[in-house]
Write an enzyme that holds these catalytic residues in place. Structure first.
Site, PDB file in Angstrom:
ATOM      1  N   LYS A  49       0.829  -1.211   0.000  1.00  0.00           N
ATOM      2  CA  LYS A  49       0.000   0.000   0.000  1.00  0.00           C
ATOM      3  C   LYS A  49       0.860   1.256   0.000  1.00  0.00           C
ATOM      4  O   LYS A  49       0.544   2.232  -0.671  1.00  0.00           O
ATOM      5  CB  LYS A  49      -0.958   0.002   1.201  1.00  0.00           C
ATOM      6  CG  LYS A  49      -2.042  -1.047   1.055  1.00  0.00           C
ATOM      7  CD  LYS A  49      -3.149  -0.882   2.069  1.00  0.00           C
ATOM      8  CE  LYS A  49      -4.216  -1.953   1.845  1.00  0.00           C
ATOM      9  NZ  LYS A  49      -5.233  -1.982   2.874  1.00  0.00           N
ATOM     10  N   LYS A 101      -5.541 -10.947  -6.390  1.00  0.00           N
ATOM     11  CA  LYS A 101      -6.584 -11.133  -5.369  1.00  0.00           C
ATOM     12  C   LYS A 101      -7.770 -10.206  -5.633  1.00  0.00           C
ATOM     13  O   LYS A 101      -7.569  -9.064  -6.028  1.00  0.00           O
ATOM     14  CB  LYS A 101      -5.915 -10.796  -4.031  1.00  0.00           C
ATOM     15  CG  LYS A 101      -6.778 -10.834  -2.828  1.00  0.00           C
ATOM     16  CD  LYS A 101      -5.994 -10.360  -1.602  1.00  0.00           C
ATOM     17  CE  LYS A 101      -5.942  -8.843  -1.537  1.00  0.00           C
ATOM     18  NZ  LYS A 101      -5.625  -8.320  -0.184  1.00  0.00           N
ATOM     19  N   LYS A 104     -10.942  -4.631  -2.683  1.00  0.00           N
ATOM     20  CA  LYS A 104     -11.691  -3.369  -2.750  1.00  0.00           C
ATOM     21  C   LYS A 104     -10.893  -2.307  -3.483  1.00  0.00           C
ATOM     22  O   LYS A 104     -11.438  -1.373  -4.034  1.00  0.00           O
ATOM     23  CB  LYS A 104     -11.986  -2.860  -1.332  1.00  0.00           C
ATOM     24  CG  LYS A 104     -12.970  -3.712  -0.573  1.00  0.00           C
ATOM     25  CD  LYS A 104     -13.038  -3.306   0.898  1.00  0.00           C
ATOM     26  CE  LYS A 104     -13.632  -4.438   1.732  1.00  0.00           C
ATOM     27  NZ  LYS A 104     -13.589  -4.252   3.167  1.00  0.00           N
TER      28      LYS A 104
END
Ligand code: TYM
Length: 332
Positions: free
Chosen positions: A114, A197, A200
């Protein structure tokens, strides 16, 4: 014998859970309510690592609670609560931050991924200390099992490391939790890019099934899932990642084994198979969506469930925090 404890959590980062959240994690939360003492936490404080407008955040928190209830979390058998409603999470979180090494925190893949995406200047410190708050979420309840998807394995490992470190320095205080990860469904992949994966934060929403989206939209997404040029419906993650992902989804939704589904679809084409996956999706999630919409109409009942849950959670959390404080030598 006292029943074993289960704790798990989910962030409220979106209006809707996605199929991976359900198949990888929440699907296990429901049966564990029989025979275990279950604590389910909406990690609203973790959600603050992503800037969100206040009205949107509030809607997402309530929406997440309603979806969990609609999926089968039963407030009479589980303690369902908001992380922000139990201040002990932050209190133990700080202790965990004082135990964790800078190096080990820097090695967390979720943080690395991230922060690499947003760059140093736009990465908040809360993203770095995220796993320590998560460790507190788990350890406060002396959890034995933590039902999560594969992507959370490393966070459970650091939780165990921190608990072991605390116990060996200050005396046995925390139970060591085990990750509880499903073999079928522990990692659900993006329908358009079946090597990534389902997430969101995916760049495109086309491969992500949000369970609160309209059924038509989701049927379309399933039917246009990436497959390959072959014809056979067989599980082969390397050569046929798209079909393998759909097989996992179908198996998880119907309870059939992958080999049974392969047999049932012998000689049939990808079109027939995708239709069956879409039907299984609708049969399960159609009613869940309706139930969520109806639960959201009664906000005061939802708030009452969350407050009752937080009050129950707080009693357990305070016991553990007290003993951690006293082991540390903090004067009470
Ligand atoms: P979150 O909110 O990202 O996801 C909630 C759960 O869904 C699982 N999951 C998946 N499983 C299979 N396939 C996928 N594609 C997929 N995507 C997500 C996650 O593994 C997770 O179990 N840090 C946690 C929230 C948390 C927590 C906790 C979990 C906070 N405190 C304490 C356990 C215990 C998270 O971000 O989950």
């Amino acid at each position: 014998m006292t029943p074993q404890r289960v704790l798990s959590g989910i962030q409220s980062t979106s209006e809707s859970l996605h199929l991976g959240n359900y198949l990888g994690a929440v699907r296990q939360w429901i049966p564990l309510q029989d025979g275990y003492e279950t604590f389910y936490c909406i990690a609203d404080l973790h959600t603050l690592t992503v800037e969100t407008k206040p009205d949107v955040l509030r809607r997402r928190i309530l929406g997440t609670a309603a979806q969990l209830l609609a999926l089968g979390v039963d407030p009479d058998r589980s303690t369902l609560f908001l992380q922000s409603g139990v201040a002990q999470h932050n209190q133990l979180g700080w202790i965990m931050e004082c135990l964790a090494g800078f190096g080990e925190a820097s090695r967390m893949t979720q943080f690395k991924d991230k922060s690499a995406k947003s760059g140093n200047d736009r990465t908040v410190v809360g993203l770095f200390t995220y796993p320590m708050l998560q460790a507190a979420d788990i350890l406060l309840y002396q959890a034995d099992l933590v039902p999560v998807g594969e992507d959370q394995r490393q966070h459970i490992e650091i939780t165990r490391d921190l608990a072991t470190r605390f116990n060996s320095r200050y005396g046995k205080t925390f139970n060591l939790p085990e990750a509880f990860i499903l073999k079928t469904g522990g990692k659900i992949f993006d329908l358009q890019d079946p090597t990534s994966k389902m997430s969101k934060s995916a760049e495109s929403a086309n491969g992500v099934i949000e369970i609160m989206d309209s059924p038509d939209v989701n049927v379309k997404k399933i039917k246009s899932a990436t497959t390959d040029n072959g014809r056979e419906i067989c599980f082969d993650e390397k050569e046929k990642p798209g079909i393998s992902n759909l097989l996992t989804i179908h198996a998880a939704l119907t309870g059939l084994s992958v080999s049974q589904i392969e047999k049932d679809f012998e000689g049939k084409g990808y079109g027939d198979f995708k239709t069956a996956v879409a039907d299984a999706y609708l049969a399960f999630f159609g009613p869940v969506r309706e139930k969520t919409i109806s639960l959201l109409k009664d906000e005061s009942t939802l708030l009452q469930i969350l407050r009752t849950g937080a009050a129950k959670a707080q009693v357990e959390a305070e016991k553990t925090l007290e003993s951690a404080y006293s082991q540390l030598g903090l004067v009470r």
